[in-house]
Design an enzyme around this catalytic site. Sequence first.
Site, PDB file in Angstrom:
ATOM      1  N   ASP A  49       0.837  -1.197   0.000  1.00  0.00           N
ATOM      2  CA  ASP A  49       0.000   0.000   0.000  1.00  0.00           C
ATOM      3  C   ASP A  49       0.875   1.252   0.000  1.00  0.00           C
ATOM      4  OD1 ASP A  49      -2.767   1.185   0.396  1.00  0.00           O
ATOM      5  OD2 ASP A  49      -1.628   2.153   2.002  1.00  0.00           O
ATOM      6  N   TYR A  54       2.919   9.804   0.887  1.00  0.00           N
ATOM      7  CA  TYR A  54       3.892   9.221   1.827  1.00  0.00           C
ATOM      8  C   TYR A  54       5.320   9.624   1.457  1.00  0.00           C
ATOM      9  CZ  TYR A  54      -0.216   6.349   2.938  1.00  0.00           C
ATOM     10  OH  TYR A  54      -1.474   5.937   3.260  1.00  0.00           O
ATOM     11  N   LYS A  91      -2.151   6.137  -4.327  1.00  0.00           N
ATOM     12  CA  LYS A  91      -3.278   7.051  -4.098  1.00  0.00           C
ATOM     13  C   LYS A  91      -2.993   8.419  -4.693  1.00  0.00           C
ATOM     14  CE  LYS A  91      -3.796   4.661   0.296  1.00  0.00           C
ATOM     15  NZ  LYS A  91      -2.411   4.429   0.746  1.00  0.00           N
ATOM     16  N   HIS A 101      -7.340   9.523  -2.681  1.00  0.00           N
ATOM     17  CA  HIS A 101      -6.933   9.414  -1.276  1.00  0.00           C
ATOM     18  C   HIS A 101      -7.961  10.020  -0.316  1.00  0.00           C
ATOM     19  CE1 HIS A 101      -2.946   9.142   1.208  1.00  0.00           C
ATOM     20  NE2 HIS A 101      -3.982   8.831   1.951  1.00  0.00           N
TER      21      HIS A 101
HETATM   22  N1  LIG Z   1      -5.884   5.901   3.125  1.00  0.00           N
HETATM   23  C1  LIG Z   1      -5.468   6.629   4.142  1.00  0.00           C
HETATM   24  O1  LIG Z   1      -5.865   7.795   4.318  1.00  0.00           O
HETATM   25  C2  LIG Z   1      -4.498   6.024   5.123  1.00  0.00           C
HETATM   26  C3  LIG Z   1      -4.292   6.641   6.371  1.00  0.00           C
HETATM   27  C4  LIG Z   1      -3.413   6.034   7.268  1.00  0.00           C
HETATM   28  C5  LIG Z   1      -2.755   4.862   6.924  1.00  0.00           C
HETATM   29  N2  LIG Z   1      -2.934   4.294   5.677  1.00  0.00           N
HETATM   30  C6  LIG Z   1      -2.216   3.058   5.291  1.00  0.00           C
HETATM   31  O2  LIG Z   1      -2.429   2.084   6.298  1.00  0.00           O
HETATM   32  C7  LIG Z   1      -1.158   1.610   6.756  1.00  0.00           C
HETATM   33  C8  LIG Z   1      -1.253   1.148   8.189  1.00  0.00           C
HETATM   34  O3  LIG Z   1      -1.580   2.211   9.050  1.00  0.00           O
HETATM   35  P1  LIG Z   1      -0.521   2.818  10.108  1.00  0.00           P
HETATM   36  O4  LIG Z   1       0.834   2.620   9.544  1.00  0.00           O
HETATM   37  O5  LIG Z   1      -0.938   4.185  10.458  1.00  0.00           O
HETATM   38  O6  LIG Z   1      -0.772   1.969  11.426  1.00  0.00           O
HETATM   39  P2  LIG Z   1      -0.770   0.412  11.829  1.00  0.00           P
HETATM   40  O7  LIG Z   1      -0.338  -0.456  10.717  1.00  0.00           O
HETATM   41  O8  LIG Z   1      -2.067   0.169  12.491  1.00  0.00           O
HETATM   42  O9  LIG Z   1       0.334   0.423  12.989  1.00  0.00           O
HETATM   43  C9  LIG Z   1       1.684   0.591  12.700  1.00  0.00           C
HETATM   44  C10 LIG Z   1       2.428   0.630  14.029  1.00  0.00           C
HETATM   45  O10 LIG Z   1       2.312  -0.643  14.672  1.00  0.00           O
HETATM   46  C11 LIG Z   1       3.623  -1.199  14.883  1.00  0.00           C
HETATM   47  N3  LIG Z   1       3.497  -2.647  14.644  1.00  0.00           N
HETATM   48  C12 LIG Z   1       3.448  -3.307  13.457  1.00  0.00           C
HETATM   49  N4  LIG Z   1       3.301  -4.629  13.654  1.00  0.00           N
HETATM   50  C13 LIG Z   1       3.251  -4.818  14.988  1.00  0.00           C
HETATM   51  C14 LIG Z   1       3.108  -5.968  15.804  1.00  0.00           C
HETATM   52  N5  LIG Z   1       2.998  -7.192  15.273  1.00  0.00           N
HETATM   53  N6  LIG Z   1       3.091  -5.798  17.155  1.00  0.00           N
HETATM   54  C15 LIG Z   1       3.211  -4.558  17.707  1.00  0.00           C
HETATM   55  N7  LIG Z   1       3.336  -3.426  16.989  1.00  0.00           N
HETATM   56  C16 LIG Z   1       3.369  -3.567  15.624  1.00  0.00           C
HETATM   57  C17 LIG Z   1       4.532  -0.503  13.894  1.00  0.00           C
HETATM   58  O11 LIG Z   1       5.849  -0.417  14.387  1.00  0.00           O
HETATM   59  P3  LIG Z   1       7.111  -1.144  13.658  1.00  0.00           P
HETATM   60  O12 LIG Z   1       7.239  -0.609  12.257  1.00  0.00           O
HETATM   61  O13 LIG Z   1       8.252  -0.759  14.540  1.00  0.00           O
HETATM   62  O14 LIG Z   1       6.833  -2.622  13.701  1.00  0.00           O
HETATM   63  C18 LIG Z   1       3.899   0.899  13.838  1.00  0.00           C
HETATM   64  O15 LIG Z   1       4.319   1.683  14.939  1.00  0.00           O
HETATM   65  C19 LIG Z   1      -0.238   2.816   6.526  1.00  0.00           C
HETATM   66  O16 LIG Z   1       1.122   2.469   6.632  1.00  0.00           O
HETATM   67  C20 LIG Z   1      -0.700   3.245   5.166  1.00  0.00           C
HETATM   68  O17 LIG Z   1      -0.157   2.401   4.158  1.00  0.00           O
HETATM   69  C21 LIG Z   1      -3.819   4.846   4.798  1.00  0.00           C
END
Ligand SMILES: NC(=O)c1ccc[n+]([C@@H]2O[C@H](COP(=O)([O-])OP(=O)(O)OC[C@H]3O[C@@H](n4cnc5c(N)ncnc54)[C@H](OP(=O)(O)O)[C@@H]3O)[C@@H](O)[C@H]2O)c1
Length: 312
Positions: A52, A57, A82, A115
Site C-alpha cells: 500500500d 507518503y 493514491k 486518497h
Molecule cells: N488511506 C489513508 O488515508 C491512510 C491513512 C493512514 C494509513 N494508511 C495506510 O495504512 C497503513 C497502516 O496504518 P498505520 O501505519 O498508520 O498503522 P498500523 O499499521 O495500524 O500500525 C503501525 C504501528 O504498529 C507497529 N506494529 C506493526 N506490527 C506490529 C506488531 N505485530 N506488534 C506490535 N506493533 C506492531 C509498527 O511499528 P514497527 O514498524 O516498529 O513494527 C507501527 O508503529 C499505513 O502504513 C498506510 O499504508 C492509509
Amino acid sequence: MFSSQTPAVGNIKLANGVLMPEVGLGTWKAHEGGMLAEAVKAAIDLGYRHIDCAQMYDNQPEIGKALKESSVPREDLFIVSKLFENRHRPELVAGALDQILSELQLEYLDLLLVHWPFAIKPEHGYEDPSGAEDLDNVPIMDTWRAMEALADTGKVRAIGVSNFNAAILKKMLPQCRIRPAVNQVEVHPYNPEHELVAYCQRNNIAVTGYCPLGGVRVNVLGDSLIQSIAAAHGCSPAQVLISWQTARGIAAIPKSTNPERLKQNLQSIVLALDEMHAIGQIATRQRKVDPSRNLPELAWVFHEKEAECPLI
Ligand SMILES: NC(=O)c1ccc[n+]([C@@H]2O[C@H](COP(=O)([O-])OP(=O)(O)OC[C@H]3O[C@@H](n4cnc5c(N)ncnc54)[C@H](OP(=O)(O)O)[C@@H]3O)[C@@H](O)[C@H]2O)c1
C-alpha cells in the site's frame, strides 16, 4: 520461490474480478527509520504481495527500487497507490498516475485510489490544508471521471476511493460509469465502521482497513479484551486484530519495518464466533486520523449523518 515457507494469504475478489490479497504492507512513515527498502524486500520474501503506497507518503522511489530488485514476478504483486488531493483537477489526474508509475518504476498499478474526497490547490504540498483558502473547488465526480478514463488505458487494473463515507458514496454511485472497486478507510475495534463496511460490501465495494493496529496513537493493541484473546490463542494482539479484520472480509494493511513483526502480521489465526462478536462489541471509540483536519469546511468528510458533500 518462498512457497514452502510462505503462509497462504487469502484474496478478496474486486467487482471487476481482480484479486486483492487480504493482508498487505502499509508504508506510511515507513521510511523514517531508513529501513523501508529492506522492509519491502523482507516482506516480499515472507509472502506479502500487496503493498500500500501513496504519493503523500513521499517514499515511493525507495519502494520502487525495492520492487525492482525483487525476483517475484510483477504479475504476482498487487501494488496500490493514491492520488493526492492537489491532483484532483481532471487535467492533472493522468499526469499524477504517470508520476506515481515513474516513482515506483512500474508499467501499471493494480489499484489507484482517490486518497480523500476533497481537493486542495495544485500548488499546495503534502501538508494538510491549514485553512479554507487551501481547498480547491473540484467536484468529486470530475476527478472520478478522469479516474474512469485511466481505467481504460490499462495503466491501472482497478480504481477506488479512500476515506469516503456512505453518504458521499450514495450520491456518487448512480453517476459512475465504473464504480469504485475499493474504499480504504480506518478500521480497528475502536473505529469498527460497522455500517460503512456493510454498505460497501452490499454494493460490491471491497473494504481495505487502514491503521489495523491503531497506528501509533490508538492503543488498541493494549486493549484488555484483545490481550486476553491473544493469550488464549498463544499469539500476539496484532495477530488478533489483523485476523478479526480479515474474518470480516476486510483487507488489512499493517505497517512494520521490523522483520519479526512483518512475519507475525502475516500469520492469521482463526477466531471463534463469540470472540469475533465480543471484539465487534468493544464500546471504546477513537480514530487515529482526523478526516476533518479540524477544518469546519471539511466536517462533511467526518460526520456521516451531516454529509452534505457540496461538490459532487
Ligand atoms: N488511506 C489513508 O488515508 C491512510 C491513512 C493512514 C494509513 N494508511 C495506510 O495504512 C497503513 C497502516 O496504518 P498505520 O501505519 O498508520 O498503522 P498500523 O499499521 O495500524 O500500525 C503501525 C504501528 O504498529 C507497529 N506494529 C506493526 N506490527 C506490529 C506488531 N505485530 N506488534 C506490535 N506493533 C506492531 C509498527 O511499528 P514497527 O514498524 O516498529 O513494527 C507501527 O508503529 C499505513 O502504513 C498506510 O499504508 C492509509
